[in-house]
Design a protein around this motif. Structure first.
Motif, mmCIF file in Angstrom:
data_model
loop_
_atom_site.group_PDB
_atom_site.id
_atom_site.type_symbol
_atom_site.label_atom_id
_atom_site.label_comp_id
_atom_site.label_asym_id
_atom_site.label_seq_id
_atom_site.Cartn_x
_atom_site.Cartn_y
_atom_site.Cartn_z
ATOM 1 N N ARG A 39 0.827 -1.271 0.085
ATOM 2 C CA ARG A 39 0.000 0.113 -0.038
ATOM 3 C C ARG A 39 0.784 1.239 0.146
ATOM 4 N N ALA A 40 1.591 1.585 -1.291
ATOM 5 C CA ALA A 40 2.198 2.832 -1.240
ATOM 6 C C ALA A 40 1.125 3.907 -1.769
ATOM 7 N N ALA A 41 1.282 5.017 -1.388
ATOM 8 C CA ALA A 41 0.348 5.984 -2.027
ATOM 9 C C ALA A 41 0.544 6.159 -3.495
ATOM 10 N N ASP A 42 -0.628 6.273 -4.129
ATOM 11 C CA ASP A 42 -0.697 6.204 -5.610
ATOM 12 C C ASP A 42 0.231 7.041 -6.165
ATOM 13 N N PRO A 43 0.641 8.344 -6.012
ATOM 14 C CA PRO A 43 1.620 9.296 -6.610
ATOM 15 C C PRO A 43 3.090 8.918 -6.232
ATOM 16 N N SER A 44 3.152 8.272 -5.080
ATOM 17 C CA SER A 44 4.399 7.954 -4.503
ATOM 18 C C SER A 44 5.180 6.890 -5.619
ATOM 19 N N LEU A 45 4.211 6.348 -6.353
ATOM 20 C CA LEU A 45 4.973 5.186 -7.361
ATOM 21 C C LEU A 45 5.749 6.098 -8.391
ATOM 22 N N PHE A 46 5.214 7.211 -8.561
ATOM 23 C CA PHE A 46 6.040 8.112 -9.511
ATOM 24 C C PHE A 46 7.261 8.945 -8.887
ATOM 25 N N VAL A 47 6.667 9.427 -7.697
ATOM 26 C CA VAL A 47 7.682 10.231 -6.868
ATOM 27 C C VAL A 47 9.032 9.646 -6.809
ATOM 28 N N GLY A 48 8.919 8.276 -6.469
ATOM 29 C CA GLY A 48 10.325 7.427 -6.313
ATOM 30 C C GLY A 48 11.252 7.636 -7.366
ATOM 31 N N PRO A 49 10.937 7.313 -8.654
ATOM 32 C CA PRO A 49 11.868 7.361 -9.787
ATOM 33 C C PRO A 49 12.474 8.937 -9.903
ATOM 34 N N LEU A 50 11.503 9.722 -9.741
ATOM 35 C CA LEU A 50 11.888 11.146 -9.882
ATOM 36 C C LEU A 50 12.949 11.650 -8.741
ATOM 37 N N ILE A 51 12.908 11.236 -7.468
ATOM 38 C CA ILE A 51 13.965 11.339 -6.366
ATOM 39 C C ILE A 51 14.967 10.748 -6.999
ATOM 40 N N HIS A 52 14.918 9.354 -7.333
ATOM 41 C CA HIS A 52 16.254 8.799 -7.591
ATOM 42 C C HIS A 52 16.891 9.338 -8.880
ATOM 43 N N GLU A 53 15.939 9.755 -10.172
ATOM 44 C CA GLU A 53 16.782 10.258 -11.276
ATOM 45 C C GLU A 53 17.386 11.279 -11.022
ATOM 46 N N PHE A 54 16.668 12.458 -10.442
ATOM 47 C CA PHE A 54 17.247 13.842 -10.291
ATOM 48 C C PHE A 54 17.771 14.153 -8.927
ATOM 49 N N GLY A 55 18.099 13.131 -8.138
ATOM 50 C CA GLY A 55 18.955 13.321 -6.816
ATOM 51 C C GLY A 55 18.323 14.276 -5.828
ATOM 52 N N TRP A 56 16.916 14.324 -6.077
ATOM 53 C CA TRP A 56 15.959 15.287 -4.878
ATOM 54 C C TRP A 56 16.258 14.640 -3.683
ATOM 55 N N THR A 57 16.336 15.471 -2.553
ATOM 56 C CA THR A 57 16.423 15.047 -1.204
ATOM 57 C C THR A 57 14.812 14.905 -0.622
ATOM 58 N N LEU A 58 14.794 14.043 0.327
ATOM 59 C CA LEU A 58 13.561 13.844 0.956
ATOM 60 C C LEU A 58 12.907 15.057 1.662
ATOM 61 N N ASP A 59 13.667 16.047 1.940
ATOM 62 C CA ASP A 59 13.038 17.319 2.675
ATOM 63 C C ASP A 59 12.940 18.258 1.515
ATOM 64 N N ASP A 60 12.946 18.140 0.244
ATOM 65 C CA ASP A 60 12.988 19.108 -0.666
ATOM 66 C C ASP A 60 11.405 19.302 -1.182
#
Length: 448
Positions: free
Chosen positions: A169-190
């Motif tokens: 049960r991941a939140a629906d948008p989080s499935l897409f947020v995950g690869p964006l964090i990974h690819e662009f190096g965004w931090t978890l508090d940005d």
């Protein structure tokens, strides 16, 4: 500016598979995401897991993987999905079996667990949002409790080389947020970037809705070739903007209007959209058509994520029995109303015990009741569909409701046909919130 292309391969558990194949073939993707989980879906999956410890994941998982995995493997497209439902580890093992069956080697599969918080609920005093009662009051009726986890474990799995990431049960948008964090190096508090990423995920999560499926309304909002509806692609940029598009030549459309409807879909407050990753703000979003089936969307923001996580609770709510029968021709509505009167009286005479009963004429009053539907001054309907449905405490009582509708075949009124009947256990959904620090997402790896 760096960009990645993410395709939405499904918007719910039973969604079409062909558009996902089209995306894998022609979408020039880096990621293909299957969003297949709903509140009731995971409760049913938990029930299936209780009966069989090897079950509890989406039953369409093997079929979807057989359809797209060879293409994704050959093109380097990574797959992210919540088809793990109640059993992500079993889903990962099944994925490995499918890969072996297809002769595909060298795949790394990640299973994300930790959303199952049923044990925590029994240790604290949690309030049911819908009723204000304590979760403890539901007692043995509670069969599942799953927290909505965020993008962090998905990004972690991708950073560790996972080709396929399977969550519960991941939140629906989080499935897409995950690869964006990974690819662009965004931090978890940005929070600003995470708000933008959440908008991208929200636009894509329902698949064909944003390409015109849920949007279509004949003569008011016409959409072409819905039988071949193409699913969306998000061309996401490092600055947090996104172009929503689809495969050229596929059915449907991407326009500012389809995107605006999706932005507002299921959003209580556009300025404060709570997710596990961020409280997103969509109130200053801009939507601009930059080409045929190309819409540029930007301007989302965000603030610090909430301290609690929403929990979806599955409860057993008794049984539902249902029966239906059709009447057509002159006087169809009058015969349908007589049929309802007969069944209503029969249930009283035979002593069927139901906590709730409905007596509907589908197409006349089944959705909005007599107050809104009625006849509306229109001619009498040529055909009506009678439906009687009730909630009971036992399966036997539920069966009796459908049986009484079936007896209308020979016991009047005239001309009834097409009877269907069913009886089933009912799974209800309730909500509560749990402190974030009690939820520990964990990533497990399986080599295929």
């Amino acid at each position: 500016m760096r960009q990645i292309r993410i395709g939405a391969g499904a918007g719910y558990s039973g969604d079409r598979i062909e558009p996902a194949i089209e995306l894998a073939e022609k979408g020039d993707l880096q990621y293909l995401v299957f969003e297949c989980l709903a509140e009731r879906t995971i409760a049913l999956a938990q029930q299936a897991k209780l009966k069989n410890p090897a079950a509890g994941y989406d039953p369409l998982l093997p079929e979807r993987l057989r359809a797209v995995l060879p293409l994704c493997h050959s093109k380097g497209i990574r797959i992210i999905t919540n088809m793990g439902a109640a059993n992500p580890i079993a889903a990962a093992e099944r994925t490995r079996a499918v890969a072996q069956e297809l002769g595909l080697a060298g795949l790394k599969v990640a299973a994300v667990t930790g959303d199952d918080v049923l044990a925590h609920l029994s240790k604290g005093d949690y309030r049911i949002e819908e009723t204000g009662a304590s979760v403890a009051d539901a007692g043995s009726r509670v069969v599942s409790a799953n927290a909505y986890i965020g993008a962090q474990p998905i990004a972690e799995a991708l950073a560790n080389g996972a080709d396929i990431v399977i969550t519960g049960r991941a939140a629906d948008p989080s499935l897409f947020v995950g690869p964006l964090i990974h690819e662009f190096g965004w931090t978890l508090d940005d929070w600003h970037r995470l708000g933008q990423a959440t908008l991208i995920g929200h636009l894509l999560e329902c698949a064909g809705q944003v390409t015109g499926g849920y949007f279509a309304d004949p003569s008011y909002k016409d959409v072409a070739d819905l039988a071949r509806l193409g699913f969306p692609i998000g061309e996401a940029s490092e600055d947090g903007s996104v172009v929503i598009t689809k495969v050229a030549g596929s059915g449907g459309q991407v326009t500012p209007a389809t995107c605006k409807e999706q932005i507002l879909y299921e959003i209580h407050d556009p300025a404060r959209y709570f997710t596990p990753d961020v409280i997103a703000d969509f109130s200053r979003v801009t939507v601009e058509e930059i080409g045929p089936d190309q819409v540029l969307i930007q301007g989302a923001a965000g603030r610090s994520r909430p301290d609690t996580l929403k929990v979806s609770i599955g409860t057993i709510e008794g049984f539902v029995g249902e029966g239906q029968i059709s009447y057509a021709g002159p006087g169809a509505r009058a015969r349908g109303e007589l049929a309802l009167d007969i069944v209503r009286e029969r249930l009283r005479i035979t002593g069927v015990h139901a906590s709730e009963l409905r007596f509907d004429l589908i197409g006349v009053n089944s959705l909005h009741g007599e107050r809104l539907s009625g006849n509306g001054g229109h001619p009498e309907p040529y055909e009506v569909r009678v439906r009687v449905v009730g909630r009971t405490d036992s399966l036997d009582e539920a069966v009796r409701i459908g049986n009484e509708v079936e007896t209308l075949y020979t016991n009047g009124p005239a001309g009834g046909g097409g009877v269907t009947k069913s009886a089933r256990e009912v799974v209800g959904i309730l909500s509560t919130y749990i402190p974030r620090h009690l939820v520990y997402p964990t990533v497990h790896y399986v080599e295929a």
